[in-house]
Write a protein that holds these residues in place. Structure first.
Motif, PDB file in Angstrom:
ATOM      1  N   PRO A  92      20.252  -9.021  -6.988  1.00 52.06           N
ATOM      2  CA  PRO A  92      18.897  -8.818  -7.509  1.00 52.06           C
ATOM      3  C   PRO A  92      19.083  -7.106  -7.916  1.00 52.06           C
ATOM      4  N   TYR A  93      18.585  -7.015  -9.296  1.00 49.53           N
ATOM      5  CA  TYR A  93      18.347  -5.663  -9.549  1.00 49.53           C
ATOM      6  C   TYR A  93      16.939  -4.978  -9.219  1.00 49.53           C
ATOM      7  N   ARG A  94      17.072  -4.862  -7.580  1.00 49.42           N
ATOM      8  CA  ARG A  94      15.370  -4.115  -7.389  1.00 49.42           C
ATOM      9  C   ARG A  94      15.796  -3.225  -6.425  1.00 49.42           C
ATOM     10  N   SER A  95      14.838  -2.243  -6.243  1.00 50.56           N
ATOM     11  CA  SER A  95      14.862  -0.955  -5.347  1.00 50.56           C
ATOM     12  C   SER A  95      13.741  -0.407  -4.783  1.00 50.56           C
ATOM     13  N   PHE A  96      13.786   0.210  -3.583  1.00 54.81           N
ATOM     14  CA  PHE A  96      12.693   0.770  -3.303  1.00 54.81           C
ATOM     15  C   PHE A  96      11.564  -0.077  -2.875  1.00 54.81           C
ATOM     16  N   ILE A  97      11.690  -1.018  -2.047  1.00 56.67           N
ATOM     17  CA  ILE A  97      10.721  -2.002  -1.374  1.00 56.67           C
ATOM     18  C   ILE A  97       9.817  -1.144  -0.379  1.00 56.67           C
ATOM     19  N   VAL A  98       8.334  -1.045  -0.521  1.00 55.53           N
ATOM     20  CA  VAL A  98       7.900  -0.266   0.491  1.00 55.53           C
ATOM     21  C   VAL A  98       6.382  -0.964   0.749  1.00 55.53           C
ATOM     22  N   LYS A  99       5.827  -1.052   2.159  1.00 53.19           N
ATOM     23  CA  LYS A  99       4.910  -1.614   2.299  1.00 53.19           C
ATOM     24  C   LYS A  99       3.501  -0.861   1.594  1.00 53.19           C
ATOM     25  N   SER A 100       3.003  -1.636   0.931  1.00 51.13           N
ATOM     26  CA  SER A 100       1.662  -1.205   0.259  1.00 51.13           C
ATOM     27  C   SER A 100       0.499  -1.036   1.116  1.00 51.13           C
ATOM     28  N   ASP A 101      -0.654  -0.200   0.545  1.00 49.81           N
ATOM     29  CA  ASP A 101      -1.932  -0.301   1.220  1.00 49.81           C
ATOM     30  C   ASP A 101      -2.341  -1.504   1.594  1.00 49.81           C
ATOM     31  N   GLU A 102      -2.723  -1.781   2.681  1.00 50.06           N
ATOM     32  CA  GLU A 102      -3.280  -3.158   2.997  1.00 50.06           C
ATOM     33  C   GLU A 102      -4.474  -3.487   2.576  1.00 50.06           C
ATOM     34  N   LYS A 103      -5.405  -2.521   1.978  1.00 49.97           N
ATOM     35  CA  LYS A 103      -6.597  -2.905   1.427  1.00 49.97           C
ATOM     36  C   LYS A 103      -6.411  -3.735   0.212  1.00 49.97           C
ATOM     37  N   PRO A 104      -7.455  -4.886   0.403  1.00 50.90           N
ATOM     38  CA  PRO A 104      -7.519  -5.505  -1.021  1.00 50.90           C
ATOM     39  C   PRO A 104      -7.707  -4.665  -2.268  1.00 50.90           C
ATOM     40  N   LEU A 105      -6.956  -5.196  -3.088  1.00 54.53           N
ATOM     41  CA  LEU A 105      -6.847  -4.664  -4.623  1.00 54.53           C
ATOM     42  C   LEU A 105      -8.087  -5.086  -5.299  1.00 54.53           C
ATOM     43  N   ASP A 106      -9.073  -4.029  -5.975  1.00 49.74           N
ATOM     44  CA  ASP A 106     -10.106  -4.327  -6.790  1.00 49.74           C
ATOM     45  C   ASP A 106      -9.908  -4.192  -8.280  1.00 49.74           C
ATOM     46  N   ILE A 107      -9.508  -5.041  -8.937  1.00 46.85           N
ATOM     47  CA  ILE A 107      -9.053  -4.718 -10.052  1.00 46.85           C
ATOM     48  C   ILE A 107     -10.269  -4.304 -11.287  1.00 46.85           C
TER      49      ILE A 107
END
Length: 601
Positions: A185-200
């Motif tokens: 797979p062509y993927r890189s830089f996997i990091v944990k995101s902010d656990e806060k729910p996203l409010d679009i």
């Protein structure tokens, strides 16, 4: 005015000349390769270890199919959009009866009968499962177990094989033999995101893209979401239909599984109207979709491709095969690389998604040229049937630039061990659309946390559809730039680009930030599915093979990227320039403009 494609300037793939077989013909080497860098000979496989050989027979009428491909894909041609049926394509790629007879006689001489083999629908591929010992006798070769110390993977391969001299004209390729590629797979830089729910719905200010004048939420500079892409690429407000004659597909390999619970959580955050919708799962060659093992790549692909294109019907293909061999097991599950299995499967299907995205690949030089040409021909069949194929261009710049642009590991496998830029495969194939990566939104630039794969194929000559664009780029280069490091007459890639970093996905119930051109390809696929919807609702055929349209008219619907480069092989790689470049292609899509262009193509 861009030139018409009615006159082809170069063949897509070469077809050998046929000659009649003779009895008791002496053996001669059919193919010989050097093992790619990183593979070392480990041991001998057990003689009763089974291997599934795939024998590709020549397609003497492929040149006719190629002409069809260009004509039905050329927006200036009277046949534009008049795609062929599965049966019509199979008739064009069928082998000559003499080739079938010659190969069947050879197989029979080794005790293999008709009931021991299987044929593709066009009968251009023969598959048989036999012990290694018999394969070595038939191919006058010796297989070994090869190990990659970096990945810990093992494969069963040989570096050369032979056939009776008079059988050479009746066989294009036999694999697995000399194929060392391991699609990743062509993927890189996997990091944990902010656990806060996203409010679009909570805006943090806005930014204006100076190239397009489009207003984008300021948060999109840090986190890419479905609404960000809709704003940036001008599809906000477009509501596609769920008509059954349109669909979008994602391919999955290497134990990458698409999790439905994660998809629902993703939809709840970024596409609330899609909650409770899902995708059709299709198993290829026994592939599964293990819901207890969500995959970063699979989740990225399905969440964004299907999130952008909802409610267009969606399909996820799972093909097994990773790793292909364990040296302490006599009968491993699979010695083929899985990509062949997927191609076999889809070519046999009557109905397919009109847009299919693949985020996997490897270095072009790990793939024997004979195999690369057959993949080219197989994928051309799909384009002739009206399928748009998107492939990630890779994350290593011009070779090894993922994280160390000063590295010097771009060596050729031709025995000379020279430093050379390393193109990616299948992105380098002329019958697919390769997608590079960008970042930021005001303005967009070539991605820099990894380097967008791009360059020039060493296998495939530059096709006529891109001759003007690529020639213009090369003429603008300073004389002598990277002389000897790339093939200036090769197919240039990528063709287009899209955002490729800081994508917020859900994996195992938690938000994750992920990057790679494996994000860019499914993003483009989502927009192509929308364009197909737009055409179909107006009684127009699907877009099919995209490149002739892109290079003749469609480029006007892409926003030119003007900053960045793609380092690698001890260089800063190619620079982004005005017009097409081997970093971001023609740039990123503007759906509003493309809608008009595809309507009058």
């Amino acid at each position: 005015m861009r030139p018409s494609l009615r006159i082809l300037l170069a063949l897509l793939c070469a077809i050998p000349t046929l000659s009649l077989p003779a009895q008791d013909s002496p053996y001669e080497v059919k193919e010989r390769v050097r093992p790619p860098h990183g593979w070392i000979q480990h041991s001998k496989p057990p003689p009763d270890h089974t291997i599934s050989l795939r024998i590709g027979l020549p397609q003497p009428n492929f040149g006719v199919l190629e002409t069809h491909l260009y004509e039905v894909s050329d927006p200036n041609h009277s046949r534009y959009g008049q795609h062929l049926s599965k049966e019509e394509v199979e008739e064009l790629v069928a082998p000559h009866p003499e080739s079938l007879n010659a190969v069947n006689e050879w197989l029979a001489s080794h005790g293999i009968q008709e009931e021991d083999i299987s044929h593709s629908p066009a009968r251009d591929w023969i598959t048989l499962t036999i012990p290694i010992g018999l394969a070595e006798k038939m191919l006058d070769t010796k297989y070994h177990v090869w190990m990659n110390p970096t990945t810990g993977d093992y494969i069963v391969r040989t570096t050369s094989y032979s056939l009776p001299i008079d059988l050479h004209d009746h066989v294009d390729v036999i694999q697995p033999t000399t194929m060392f590629a391991q699609f990743k797979p062509y993927r890189s830089f996997i990091v944990k995101s902010d656990e806060k729910p996203l409010d679009i719905n909570t805006a943090l200010g806005t930014l204006t893209n100076p190239a397009t004048g489009l207003v984008v939420d300021a948060s999109c500079n840090d986190t890419i979401t479905v609404p960000c892409l809709a704003q940036l690429y001008n599809s906000t407000g477009y509501i596609p239909s769920a008509r059954p004659d349109n669909a979008i597909g994602i391919t999955g390999y290497l134990g990458e599984y698409a999790n439905t619970a994660d998809l629902q959580q993703f939809y709840a955050e970024q596409r609330p109207d899609a909650v409770n919708s899902s995708f059709k799962f299709i198993s290829v060659n026994g592939g599964i979709n293990n819901q207890s093992e969500p995959g970063y790549e699979a989740n990225l692909d399905v969440q964004f491709a299907f999130g952008l294109s909802h409610p267009i019907p969606a399909t996820f293909y799972s093909t097994p095969g990773s790793p292909p061999f364990q040296p302490d097991v006599n009968t491993p599950t699979n010695t083929n690389e899985p990509y062949s299995d997927w191609i076999d499967f889809v070519l046999s299907q009557e109905n397919l998604p009109l847009t299919i995205s693949t985020s996997y690949g490897d270095d072009e030089q790990t793939v024997p040229q004979s195999y690369a040409q057959r993949v080219c021909q197989d994928l051309a069949q799909l384009g002739t049937r009206g399928i748009s194929l998107l492939f990630s261009s890779g994350d290593n710049g011009v070779g090894d630039g993922e994280s160390n642009p000063t590295a010097q590991s771009c060596f050729t496998n031709d025995g000379k061990n020279q430093t050379q830029f390393i193109p990616a495969f299948p992105a380098s194939i002329v019958s697919v659309t390769a997608v590079g990566g960008t970042e930021n939104v005001a303005p967009e630039v070539a991605v820099s946390r990894f380097y967008s794969g791009g360059g020039f194929s060493n296998y495939f000559p530059r096709p006529s559809y891109q001759d003007e664009a690529v020639s213009g780029y090369l003429k603008a280069l300073k004389p002598g730039t990277y002389e000897g490091l790339y093939n200036a007459s090769g197919r240039g890639y990528p063709d287009i680009a899209a955002q490729g970093d800081r994508f917020r996905i859900i994996v195992g119930g938690s938000p994750v930030s992920i990057g790679g051109t494996s994000a860019s390809a499914p993003t483009i696929a989502g927009f192509i599915a929308l364009l197909n919807d737009y055409r179909l609702t107006r009684s127009l055929p699907p877009l099919g093979f995209l490149n002739p349209f892109i290079y003749q008219k469609g480029y006007a619907g892409f926003t030119d990227i003007l900053s960045g480069h793609n380092s690698g092989c001890g260089t800063t790689g190619f620079n982004v320039t005005k017009g097409w470049d081997p970093v971001t292609g023609f740039g990123t899509p503007n759906f509003g403009i493309l809608k008009d262009l595809v309507l009058y193509a």
